[in-house]
Write a protein that holds these residues in place. Sequence first.
Motif, PDB file in Angstrom:
ATOM      1  N   UNK A 420      -3.474  -6.477 -21.641  1.00 21.13           N
ATOM      2  CA  UNK A 420      -3.645  -6.121 -20.232  1.00 21.13           C
ATOM      3  C   UNK A 420      -3.517  -7.329 -19.309  1.00 21.13           C
ATOM      4  N   UNK A 421      -3.042  -7.074 -18.095  1.00 17.59           N
ATOM      5  CA  UNK A 421      -3.012  -8.120 -17.071  1.00 17.59           C
ATOM      6  C   UNK A 421      -4.354  -8.127 -16.352  1.00 17.59           C
ATOM      7  N   UNK A 422      -4.743  -9.272 -15.877  1.00 16.55           N
ATOM      8  CA  UNK A 422      -6.012  -9.402 -15.165  1.00 16.55           C
ATOM      9  C   UNK A 422      -6.016  -8.534 -13.914  1.00 16.55           C
ATOM     10  N   UNK A 423      -7.185  -8.014 -13.577  1.00 13.87           N
ATOM     11  CA  UNK A 423      -7.338  -7.277 -12.313  1.00 13.87           C
ATOM     12  C   UNK A 423      -8.077  -8.115 -11.277  1.00 13.87           C
ATOM     13  N   UNK A 424      -8.494  -9.326 -11.655  1.00 14.11           N
ATOM     14  CA  UNK A 424      -9.176 -10.204 -10.702  1.00 14.11           C
ATOM     15  C   UNK A 424      -8.165 -10.684  -9.660  1.00 14.11           C
ATOM     16  N   UNK A 425      -8.480 -10.416  -8.399  1.00 16.05           N
ATOM     17  CA  UNK A 425      -7.602 -10.766  -7.264  1.00 16.05           C
ATOM     18  C   UNK A 425      -6.245 -10.065  -7.317  1.00 16.05           C
ATOM     19  N   UNK A 426      -6.139  -9.008  -8.128  1.00 13.12           N
ATOM     20  CA  UNK A 426      -4.878  -8.260  -8.186  1.00 13.12           C
ATOM     21  C   UNK A 426      -4.614  -7.564  -6.847  1.00 13.12           C
ATOM     22  N   UNK A 427      -3.361  -7.322  -6.513  1.00 11.71           N
ATOM     23  CA  UNK A 427      -3.053  -6.615  -5.274  1.00 11.71           C
ATOM     24  C   UNK A 427      -3.652  -5.205  -5.260  1.00 11.71           C
ATOM     25  N   UNK A 428      -3.694  -4.623  -4.092  1.00  9.33           N
ATOM     26  CA  UNK A 428      -4.166  -3.251  -3.922  1.00  9.33           C
ATOM     27  C   UNK A 428      -3.333  -2.300  -4.774  1.00  9.33           C
ATOM     28  N   UNK A 429      -3.967  -1.294  -5.334  1.00 13.30           N
ATOM     29  CA  UNK A 429      -3.254  -0.279  -6.106  1.00 13.30           C
ATOM     30  C   UNK A 429      -2.149   0.336  -5.260  1.00 13.30           C
ATOM     31  N   UNK A 430      -0.987   0.582  -5.892  1.00 10.33           N
ATOM     32  CA  UNK A 430       0.170   1.050  -5.136  1.00 10.33           C
ATOM     33  C   UNK A 430       1.234   1.623  -6.060  1.00 10.33           C
ATOM     34  N   UNK A 431       2.216   2.267  -5.442  1.00  7.42           N
ATOM     35  CA  UNK A 431       3.393   2.769  -6.153  1.00  7.42           C
ATOM     36  C   UNK A 431       4.597   2.592  -5.239  1.00  7.42           C
ATOM     37  N   UNK A 456       2.616  -4.193   3.515  1.00  8.89           N
ATOM     38  CA  UNK A 456       3.453  -5.397   3.590  1.00  8.89           C
ATOM     39  C   UNK A 456       2.743  -6.562   2.902  1.00  8.89           C
ATOM     40  N   UNK A 457       1.975  -6.231   1.883  1.00  7.78           N
ATOM     41  CA  UNK A 457       1.249  -7.220   1.101  1.00  7.78           C
ATOM     42  C   UNK A 457       1.829  -7.275  -0.307  1.00  7.78           C
ATOM     43  N   UNK A 458       1.433  -8.294  -1.048  1.00  6.87           N
ATOM     44  CA  UNK A 458       1.920  -8.426  -2.412  1.00  6.87           C
ATOM     45  C   UNK A 458       1.123  -9.453  -3.175  1.00  6.87           C
ATOM     46  N   UNK A 459       1.608  -9.795  -4.357  1.00  9.11           N
ATOM     47  CA  UNK A 459       0.911 -10.764  -5.183  1.00  9.11           C
ATOM     48  C   UNK A 459       1.836 -11.419  -6.182  1.00  9.11           C
ATOM     49  N   UNK A 460       1.458 -12.616  -6.614  1.00 10.29           N
ATOM     50  CA  UNK A 460       2.201 -13.378  -7.624  1.00 10.29           C
ATOM     51  C   UNK A 460       1.349 -13.458  -8.883  1.00 10.29           C
ATOM     52  N   UNK A 466      -2.670 -15.885 -16.647  1.00  9.97           N
ATOM     53  CA  UNK A 466      -3.216 -14.544 -16.447  1.00  9.97           C
ATOM     54  C   UNK A 466      -4.014 -14.478 -15.148  1.00  9.97           C
ATOM     55  N   UNK A 467      -3.391 -14.947 -14.054  1.00  2.00           N
ATOM     56  CA  UNK A 467      -4.084 -14.892 -12.769  1.00  2.00           C
ATOM     57  C   UNK A 467      -3.138 -14.456 -11.648  1.00  2.00           C
ATOM     58  N   UNK A 468      -3.752 -14.031 -10.549  1.00  2.00           N
ATOM     59  CA  UNK A 468      -3.038 -13.519  -9.382  1.00  2.00           C
ATOM     60  C   UNK A 468      -3.252 -14.424  -8.175  1.00  2.00           C
ATOM     61  N   UNK A 469      -2.210 -14.548  -7.359  1.00  4.95           N
ATOM     62  CA  UNK A 469      -2.282 -15.232  -6.065  1.00  4.95           C
ATOM     63  C   UNK A 469      -1.645 -14.323  -5.029  1.00  4.95           C
ATOM     64  N   UNK A 470      -2.323 -14.030  -3.920  1.00  7.52           N
ATOM     65  CA  UNK A 470      -1.717 -13.135  -2.928  1.00  7.52           C
ATOM     66  C   UNK A 470      -0.530 -13.787  -2.237  1.00  7.52           C
ATOM     67  N   UNK A 471       0.431 -12.983  -1.814  1.00 16.10           N
ATOM     68  CA  UNK A 471       1.544 -13.481  -1.006  1.00 16.10           C
ATOM     69  C   UNK A 471       1.113 -13.504   0.452  1.00 16.10           C
TER      70      UNK A 471
END
Length: 608
Positions: A420-431, A456-460, A466-471
């Motif tokens: 699994x990918x981390x959900x800490x600081x993950x972007x908002x749920x979306x499709x 108009x948001x996203x994440x890297x 295994x971490x997230x950074x917002x765009x």
Amino acid sequence: MLAFSHSETPTSVSQRTLTFVERVAYQRAIEDIYWRHRIWPRPDPKPSLDAVMSQAQLEKKVEDYLRNSQALEDHWQRPLTAEQLQAEMERMAQHTKQPDVLQELFDALGNDPFVIAECLARPTLAENLITNSYAHGQRIRGELRQIARATVAPAASYTLPTIGGGGCVDDTWTGTSTSNAPSGRQFHTAVWTGSEMIIWGGDDGDVIPVKTGGRYNPSTDTWTATTIANAPDERQQHTAVWTGSEMIVWGGTIPILEELNTGGRYNPATDSWTATTTTNAPHSRFLHTAVWTGSEMIVWGGRVVGIFNDGFRYNPNTDSWTAITINNAPSARFFHTAVWSGNEMIVWGGENGPFLLNTGGRYNPSTDSWTPTSTTNPPDARRDHTAVWTGSGMIVWGGDGVSLFNTGASYNPGADSWAPTSTINAPTARANHTAVWTGSEMILWGGFISGGTTLNTGGRYNPGADNWTPTSTTNAPSARANHTAVWTGSEMIVWGGTLLDSGGRYCAHPVATPTPTPTPTATATATATATATATATGTPTATATATPTATAIATPTSTPTATPTATPTTTPTPTPTPTVTPTVTPTATPTPRSTPTPRPRPTPHPRP
């Protein structure tokens, strides 16, 4: 005023003349720069420019832009001025996000501001003015019988503009030009060639989709329309791949009217289309996937009245289709994703009508065989998600299921395992968002949230850490879904979606591979423990086959060094039978499909 004539004799000292022959030579120099930057996702050596573009084709490019200039003067009495050409050069230098490429172009033209004005700025400016300002430009150009063979420019003192250096700034957005951009749309496709992004087709809010497109050049921040001569029929929810010299589009739908089993190969060097054969072609379908293997395009799955679990391989060299085996193939589905690993196509997820799926399969074209993906600890069943290939694994993320997801997982085909990918600081749920692979990170952006609101948001996502950074949202494009995204090697370019004709370029610098902490050596002997050296991730090969699914689920297929695909044994091509009620793989845990989240259709822009 500008004067056009067949004469190639020099004029007075106060004026400069470029003969037609000189213009063609400079055009070849320009095309050679673009060709050297063109991605070649094939196992065979990349040919020279002369092997893919003839002298006649070079001459036609020059004739076309001189015709445009002549039309501006003869029919609208608005010849291009030296001031306009100087301003266009300045605009290119100020807005470029590929300064190295633009500098190569300037160098190829001798860093001569007059030649740059005439051979780089004039073609773009003339096309933009006619396309944007004059509705009858195509008719007028068609009526022009005289082909300009030389241009006598007014006495002018051009200045070579200074190109902005240093490249882009990490985590920043810059808008793409809207001058001469294609009409706003969604459910279109986009590919990256190595020097241009090509978008095509889609829904522009009218009853019938479009058969138009455009080529976006980030080095000059300019758009050039793709020809509609011999283009495939209008469509949306089709697929597109990049072969190294052509974009192949296939399938799709004209809503209410029909689904399609036709396609076309677009050559950006010659701005021309060639139809794909329908002999032994797959059954008409949309919401399928397509990947490029290095020698063939593989299409798989999708739907029409029924749902498919069959696939076909298209060879552009022979213009022929070959069916792939359905033995051990995943169950029929649509709204799934597919990536190319270098030797296998990996499909995963999607729905089959009554059920959402968390199963998939790996198809090996060398052996024409399927291997199921593990159902141990896979992500929850979903559709409208994204998938990217990292060079060693596939990452799936987001999508719609019993609810919208902000979860995902990495799949390792060598170990047939999920993590699994981390959900800490993950972007908002979306499709209905997009995702690209940079060589070290997955960048996702945009999409829908519950209630149909766009983002108009996203994440890297860095899989190594295994971490997230917002765009950043500063200067980000307006919120949207059903758009497309490609990776250029330094930037992610998003465009269109929600009937918009705008886009943006997001800069992302490579992330270095973390240095492992050395393990202390419990030894009395003074043996030095080697210190691990941080290995910087090299500049990735831009994704040439950014082939989002028809719902603009970008399914970019990272293109590693292409693995030669064995020539398939020719077998009779079975007629695919739509699988209305597919048998779900026994190991799967099908999830009943929830009621879709309401997603209001955007109001179309008024047509001129």
